[in-house]
Design an enzyme around this catalytic site. Structure first.
Site, PDB file in Angstrom:
ATOM      1  N   SER A   1     -11.046  51.750-106.713  1.00  9.22           N
ATOM      2  CA  SER A   1     -11.871  50.944-106.539  1.00  9.22           C
ATOM      3  C   SER A   1     -12.690  51.446-107.966  1.00  9.22           C
ATOM      4  O   SER A   1     -13.264  52.377-108.006  1.00  9.22           O
ATOM      5  CB  SER A   1     -12.171  51.143-105.310  1.00  9.22           C
ATOM      6  OG  SER A   1     -13.970  50.105-105.653  1.00  9.22           O
TER       7      SER A   1
ATOM      8  N   TYR B   1     -17.573  54.956 -98.542  1.00  8.31           N
ATOM      9  CA  TYR B   1     -16.784  54.285 -99.378  1.00  8.31           C
ATOM     10  C   TYR B   1     -16.362  55.099-100.999  1.00  8.31           C
ATOM     11  O   TYR B   1     -15.006  54.510-100.917  1.00  8.31           O
ATOM     12  CB  TYR B   1     -16.912  52.566 -99.478  1.00  8.31           C
ATOM     13  CG  TYR B   1     -15.856  51.159-100.159  1.00  8.31           C
ATOM     14  CD1 TYR B   1     -14.775  50.722 -99.340  1.00  8.31           C
ATOM     15  CD2 TYR B   1     -16.259  51.182-101.503  1.00  8.31           C
ATOM     16  CE1 TYR B   1     -14.141  50.714 -99.889  1.00  8.31           C
ATOM     17  CE2 TYR B   1     -15.505  49.992-101.697  1.00  8.31           C
ATOM     18  CZ  TYR B   1     -14.318  49.700-101.582  1.00  8.31           C
ATOM     19  OH  TYR B   1     -13.578  49.185-101.634  1.00  8.31           O
TER      20      TYR B   1
HETATM   21  N1  NAP Z   1     -12.334  43.239-102.217  1.00 10.22           N
HETATM   22  C1  NAP Z   1     -12.305  43.574-103.240  1.00 10.22           C
HETATM   23  O1  NAP Z   1     -13.259  43.283-103.533  1.00 10.22           O
HETATM   24  C2  NAP Z   1     -12.167  44.873-102.741  1.00 10.22           C
HETATM   25  C3  NAP Z   1     -12.824  45.616-105.040  1.00 10.22           C
HETATM   26  C4  NAP Z   1     -12.327  47.381-105.019  1.00 10.22           C
HETATM   27  C5  NAP Z   1     -11.031  47.707-104.090  1.00 10.22           C
HETATM   28  N2  NAP Z   1     -10.455  47.249-102.643  1.00 10.22           N
HETATM   29  C6  NAP Z   1      -9.664  47.734-102.261  1.00 10.22           C
HETATM   30  O2  NAP Z   1      -8.425  46.472-101.584  1.00 10.22           O
HETATM   31  C7  NAP Z   1      -8.405  46.740-100.257  1.00 10.22           C
HETATM   32  C8  NAP Z   1      -7.874  45.620 -99.475  1.00 10.22           C
HETATM   33  O3  NAP Z   1      -9.403  45.323 -99.302  1.00 10.22           O
HETATM   34  P1  NAP Z   1      -9.024  43.254 -99.221  1.00 10.22           P
HETATM   35  O4  NAP Z   1     -10.655  43.687-100.272  1.00 10.22           O
HETATM   36  O5  NAP Z   1      -7.730  42.979 -99.424  1.00 10.22           O
HETATM   37  O6  NAP Z   1      -9.551  43.259 -97.313  1.00 10.22           O
HETATM   38  P2  NAP Z   1      -9.142  42.433 -96.494  1.00 10.22           P
HETATM   39  O7  NAP Z   1      -9.364  41.659 -96.458  1.00 10.22           O
HETATM   40  O8  NAP Z   1      -9.964  43.616 -95.367  1.00 10.22           O
HETATM   41  O9  NAP Z   1      -7.867  43.559 -96.281  1.00 10.22           O
HETATM   42  C9  NAP Z   1      -7.864  44.787 -95.819  1.00 10.22           C
HETATM   43  C10 NAP Z   1      -6.228  45.256 -95.339  1.00 10.22           C
HETATM   44  O10 NAP Z   1      -5.979  46.327 -95.020  1.00 10.22           O
HETATM   45  C11 NAP Z   1      -5.607  46.525 -93.087  1.00 10.22           C
HETATM   46  N3  NAP Z   1      -6.302  47.761 -92.734  1.00 10.22           N
HETATM   47  C12 NAP Z   1      -7.873  48.188 -92.568  1.00 10.22           C
HETATM   48  N4  NAP Z   1      -8.063  49.174 -91.992  1.00 10.22           N
HETATM   49  C13 NAP Z   1      -6.545  49.352 -91.248  1.00 10.22           C
HETATM   50  C14 NAP Z   1      -5.810  50.179 -90.542  1.00 10.22           C
HETATM   51  N5  NAP Z   1      -6.681  51.158 -89.814  1.00 10.22           N
HETATM   52  N6  NAP Z   1      -4.878  50.418 -90.541  1.00 10.22           N
HETATM   53  C15 NAP Z   1      -3.747  49.971 -91.092  1.00 10.22           C
HETATM   54  N7  NAP Z   1      -4.503  48.581 -91.502  1.00 10.22           N
HETATM   55  C16 NAP Z   1      -5.126  48.301 -91.702  1.00 10.22           C
HETATM   56  C17 NAP Z   1      -6.072  44.762 -92.544  1.00 10.22           C
HETATM   57  O11 NAP Z   1      -5.229  45.265 -91.858  1.00 10.22           O
HETATM   58  P3  NAP Z   1      -6.124  43.457 -90.863  1.00 10.22           P
HETATM   59  O12 NAP Z   1      -6.360  42.473 -91.537  1.00 10.22           O
HETATM   60  O13 NAP Z   1      -4.289  43.545 -90.331  1.00 10.22           O
HETATM   61  O14 NAP Z   1      -7.101  44.394 -89.758  1.00 10.22           O
HETATM   62  C18 NAP Z   1      -6.221  43.848 -94.054  1.00 10.22           C
HETATM   63  O15 NAP Z   1      -4.503  44.298 -94.056  1.00 10.22           O
HETATM   64  C19 NAP Z   1      -9.191  48.082 -99.412  1.00 10.22           C
HETATM   65  O16 NAP Z   1      -8.584  49.783-100.162  1.00 10.22           O
HETATM   66  C20 NAP Z   1      -9.791  47.439-100.448  1.00 10.22           C
HETATM   67  O17 NAP Z   1     -10.637  48.621-100.252  1.00 10.22           O
HETATM   68  C21 NAP Z   1     -11.315  46.030-102.633  1.00 10.22           C
END
Ligand code: NAP
Length: 253
Positions: A139, A152
């Site tokens: 991130s 985080y």
């Molecule tokens: N959105 C942003 O602004 C942003 C920015 C920078 C980096 N990121 C990174 O991008 C990645 C995806 O995040 P997102 O924004 O798409 O969030 P999200 O919509 O909440 O998706 C998170 C995903 O991770 C899965 N997950 C969480 N905990 C888990 C566990 N213990 N075991 C297996 N799967 C798990 C969730 O599964 P379920 O939904 O099935 O529970 C979901 O598929 C993360 O690593 C986040 O830190 C996001």
């Protein structure tokens, strides 16, 4: 990098992982999708199949190393993985006060151990084949510790540095490693933020940027660039200047 035909994605049931799965879904591709929520994961799998991809999916927790490794090894035996995207992650912050030990440990368990648990089972098989690509979801929060999200930021910094080191180590074995550093992207994770998020972008757009970066085997895929520049600047300015600024910044729930 040779084109990726078999792609394993964790966190594919939502947000960025969902968008990446759809982006890679096409005839000739095999997608190995992992997530926790069975219904949402199945919906993503069905959408990918409609786009012509073969899909293998499994639900589970990325912190459960033995079960995850068993699934990954089984998938890799039947469909040698060309590209793994260790994407699953959670966030949390200090909006309700000092971050407690349970939240801190849980964030490290999912965002650091979960990434390690996803990547490690594939390094030896990829090295044996002399081919493969590893993408680690970090991130822009990985460049400077923010008081609003200490665990985080630290978890994302850990996997960023791990990925950078792996890249140099694994290149001679024919394995590419890219670290992905997005800014704010629309997802369940950011839906929890009740503050304004500069340059928030749709997950589909982020997935397109990530895919382009992976096709070029970029070491770091960081975007959008003005936010990346700001993150780099924050990391270089003196603490005395940055800390008072960051103390006033919004805190993650
Ligand atoms: N959105 C942003 O602004 C942003 C920015 C920078 C980096 N990121 C990174 O991008 C990645 C995806 O995040 P997102 O924004 O798409 O969030 P999200 O919509 O909440 O998706 C998170 C995903 O991770 C899965 N997950 C969480 N905990 C888990 C566990 N213990 N075991 C297996 N799967 C798990 C969730 O599964 P379920 O939904 O099935 O529970 C979901 O598929 C993360 O690593 C986040 O830190 C996001």
């Amino acid at each position: 990098m040779p084109s990726s035909k078999t792609i394993l994605i964790t966190g594919a049931s939502s947000g960025l992982g969902h968008a990446l799965a759809l982006n890679f879904a096409m005839p000739g591709a095999t997608l190995c999708l992992h997530g926790r929520d069975a219904d949402r994961l199945e919906q993503v799998a069905a959408d990918c199949r409609r786009r012509g991809a073969d899909v293998v999916s499994a639900t589970g927790d990325v912190t459960q190393a033995p079960a995850l490794a068993a699934w990954i090894r089984d998938v890799d035996r039947h469909h040698p993985v060309d590209l793994v995207i260790a994407n699953a992650g959670i966030s949390g912050g200090t909006a309700r006060g000092i971050e407690g030990i349970d939240q801190t440990r849980r964030i490290f368990a999912v965002n650091v151990d979960g990434v390690i648990n996803t990547v490690m089972p594939l390094i030896v098989p990829m090295a044996r084949r002399g081919h493969g690509q590893i993408a680690i979801m970090s991130s822009l929060a990985a460049f400077r510790g923010m008081p609003g999200a200490p665990a985080y930021c630290a978890s994302k910094a850990a996997v960023r540095i791990w990925g950078e080191a792996l890249r140099a180590e694994l290149a001679p074995k024919g394995i590419g490693v890219s670290v992905i550093c997005p800014g704010f992207v629309v997802s369940r994770m950011t839906a929890a933020n009740d503050f304004s998020m500069p340059m928030l972008m749709p997950a589909e757009r982020a997935a397109r940027i990530i895919r382009r970066g992976l096709a070029r085997n970029r070491a770091r895929i960081a975007f959008p660039w003005p936010m990346y520049a700001a993150a780099r600047l924050l990391a270089t300015l003196p603490t005395g200047l940055v800390d008072p600024l960051l103390r006033r910044a919004p805190r993650k729930a």
